[in-house]
Design an enzyme around this catalytic site. Structure first.
Site, PDB file in Angstrom:
ATOM      1  N   HIS A  55      51.935  90.190  51.086  1.00 46.63           N
ATOM      2  CA  HIS A  55      51.534  91.597  50.913  1.00 46.63           C
ATOM      3  C   HIS A  55      50.325  91.738  49.977  1.00 46.63           C
ATOM      4  CE1 HIS A  55      55.098  93.131  53.035  1.00 46.63           C
ATOM      5  NE2 HIS A  55      55.762  92.184  52.404  1.00 46.63           N
ATOM      6  N   ASN A 128      59.352  97.355  55.607  1.00 48.91           N
ATOM      7  CA  ASN A 128      58.274  97.024  56.531  1.00 48.91           C
ATOM      8  C   ASN A 128      58.214  98.076  57.632  1.00 48.91           C
ATOM      9  OD1 ASN A 128      57.408  94.605  55.327  1.00 48.91           O
ATOM     10  ND2 ASN A 128      58.906  93.389  56.451  1.00 48.91           N
ATOM     11  N   TYR A 338      61.456  89.141  43.853  1.00 47.86           N
ATOM     12  CA  TYR A 338      60.389  90.131  43.745  1.00 47.86           C
ATOM     13  C   TYR A 338      60.003  90.423  42.293  1.00 47.86           C
ATOM     14  CZ  TYR A 338      59.773  91.131  48.662  1.00 47.86           C
ATOM     15  OH  TYR A 338      59.441  91.039  49.994  1.00 47.86           O
TER      16      TYR A 338
END
EC number: 1.11.1.6
Length: 488
Positions: A55, A128, A338
């Site tokens: 990303h 997404n 993350y």
């Protein structure tokens, strides 16, 4: 007359000459004592941080989310209790695999993430545009990304690598059906849908738990590009999606998405021929109806892309009271990964950056580290303590106890993998035009892919739908019959 604004160093001292370095005479060497020069170069050397491993290429905007229907019956999440509640948000859209300055026309999933600055802390939606993913277990996440990234020896993306991985990972077939449709090349960020991909848990005031998936539906409609249209745009413009989003907001044409929730009662979890908590499986709307939650409007562009769009950090584990992660194996790994990558990329105090900092008060004993510019000042930095003015734990916010399913600990193969059934559902729901585009896009992408890899994928496709496999085989000149006799 406008007052003169002095150029200064980072120390705040005015700069008298920003065109010439300080030297020892007209022809002498540059002097190390030139603070303006040294500061300027040293800061330039450190302007960039590591780009996101996935990303990296993205665009973002500020906005608001308005709750249109109370979700009290499902969750005690504060911002979803009352109709009309407004919550400040920051949304970031992205491509997944390619680098920070890659074309936005490339075939790739699109990231769709939203940070909600709620009164009870931040909530991150991390999704997404496509409703499923390639894998169901986080242990394979580095591998699928490595296969899609450029070859470490040539630095060139190679279809042999990712199609090899796909052929040996049959759970990827449903994602292939979406990615190689024209939805893999969306026309703009304003015209993509969003999906949580994973199921989460919502808990209400009575302690009742339901599983949910969340969906964003663009009010502008879903618009995609054919491979040829994407190539035409790419020949002229690398930044078409970022430019479109920025210019729309600047012109007052604010993009909007409606948020919907799909709900599954835990007692029905075993009622399907697949595992609803498997990230490779979709929850089709006619099976899991949509319920309208609210509307997001993006109405302000970032003032500084690096400080906001580049520095914002998301984590699907950043949840508020009334929400919990599900047992989804891919999600469980993402809960760690993350925030870990943000600490590596931006720093241990990344949550103190304005774009990441919650609007809710922060009171704890986490101190110091690199760049602690929002340092807490109390001398009491431990808990429990006997000081009434210091923050204390609040039992009202203890997570609701959840039932554990299963009684064996080990590396167990996922139950009900059903690797091809959902891909078949997608094929059956596609129109003739969508099927033709899917076949064409795969055939085009297989240029240069080894025949043995094609055949393994065709065997997977045959188990989805023989017609699908035959059409792809015809497009590549492969005689399918001799390779699928054992599957009949």
């Amino acid at each position: 007359m406008t007052e003169r604004k002095n150029l200064t160093t980072n120390q705040g001292t005015p700069v008298g000459d920003n065109q010439n370095s300080m030297t020892a005479g007209l022809k002498g060497p540059t002097l190390l004592e030139d603070y303006v020069l040294i500061e300027k170069l040293a800061h330039f050397d450190r302007e960039r941080v590591p780009e996101r491993v996935v990303h990296a290429r993205g665009a973002g905007a500020h906005g608001k989310f308005v709750t249109k229907k109370s979700m009290k019956k499902y969750t005690i999440a504060n911002f979803l209790q009352e109709e009309g509640t407004e919550t400040e948000v920051f949304a970031r859209f992205s491509t997944v695999i390619h680098g920070q300055h890659s074309p936005e026309t490339l075939r790739d999933p699109r990231g769709f993430s939203v940070k909600f600055y709620t009164e009870e802390g931040n909530y991150d939606f991390v999704g997404n545009n496509l409703p499923v993913f390639f894998i169901r277990d986080a242990i394979k996440f580095p591998d699928v990304i490595h296969s899609l990234k450029p070859d470490p020896r040539t630095n060139i993306q190679d279809g042999n690598r990712y199609w090899d991985f796909f052929s040996l990972s049959p759970e990827a077939t449903t994602m292939i059906m979406y990615l190689f449709s024209d939805e893999g090349t969306p026309a703009s960020y304003r015209e993509i849908r969003g999906s949580s991909v994973h199921a989460f848990k919502w808990i209400n005031e009575e302690g009742k738990t339901v599983y949910v998936k969340l969906r964003w539906v663009p009010k502008a409609g879903i618009v995609n590009l054919s491979t040829e249209q994407a190539a035409q745009i790419q020949a002229k413009e690398f930044n078409h999606a970022s430019r479109d989003l920025y210019e729309a907001i600047e012109n007052g044409d604010y993009p909007e998405w409606d948020l919907y929730v799909q709900v599954l009662d835990p007692k029905d979890l075993d009622s399907f021929d697949f595992n609803p908590l498997d990230a490779t499986k979709d929850w089709f709307e006619d099976v899991f109806p949509y319920e309208h939650v609210g509307t997001m409007t993006l109405n302000r562009n970032p003032d500084n892309i690096f400080a906001e769009t580049e520095s914002v950090g998301f984590n699907p584990g950043v949840l508020v009271r009334g929400m919990l992660p599900s047992e989804d194996r891919l999600l469980q790994g993402r809960l760690f990964s993350y925030s870990d990558t943000q600490r590596h990329r931006v720093g241990p105090n990344y949550l103190q950056l304005p774009i990441n900092s919650p609007k809710a008060p922060v009171a704890n004993n986490q101190r110091d580290g690199y760049m602690p510019f929002k340092q807490q000042t109390s001398s009491i930095n431990y808990e429990p303590n006997s000081y009434e003015t210091e923050p204390k734990e609040n039992p009202a916010f203890i997570e609701q106890e959840q039932e554990i399913r299963g009684d064996i600990s080990g590396r167990l193969i996922a139950e009900k993998p059903n690797n091809f059934g959902h891909a078949k559902e997608v094929w059956d729901r596609y129109s003739d035009a969508e099927r033709a585009a899917l076949v064409k896009n795969i055939v085009d992408d297989w240029s240069g892919v080894r025949d043995d890899i094609k055949i393994r994928n065709l065997r997977n496709f045959y188990q989805i739908e023989p017609e699908f496999a035959n059409r792809v085989a015809d497009g590549t000149g492969i005689n399918l019959e001799e390779h699928v006799a054992d599957l009949k």
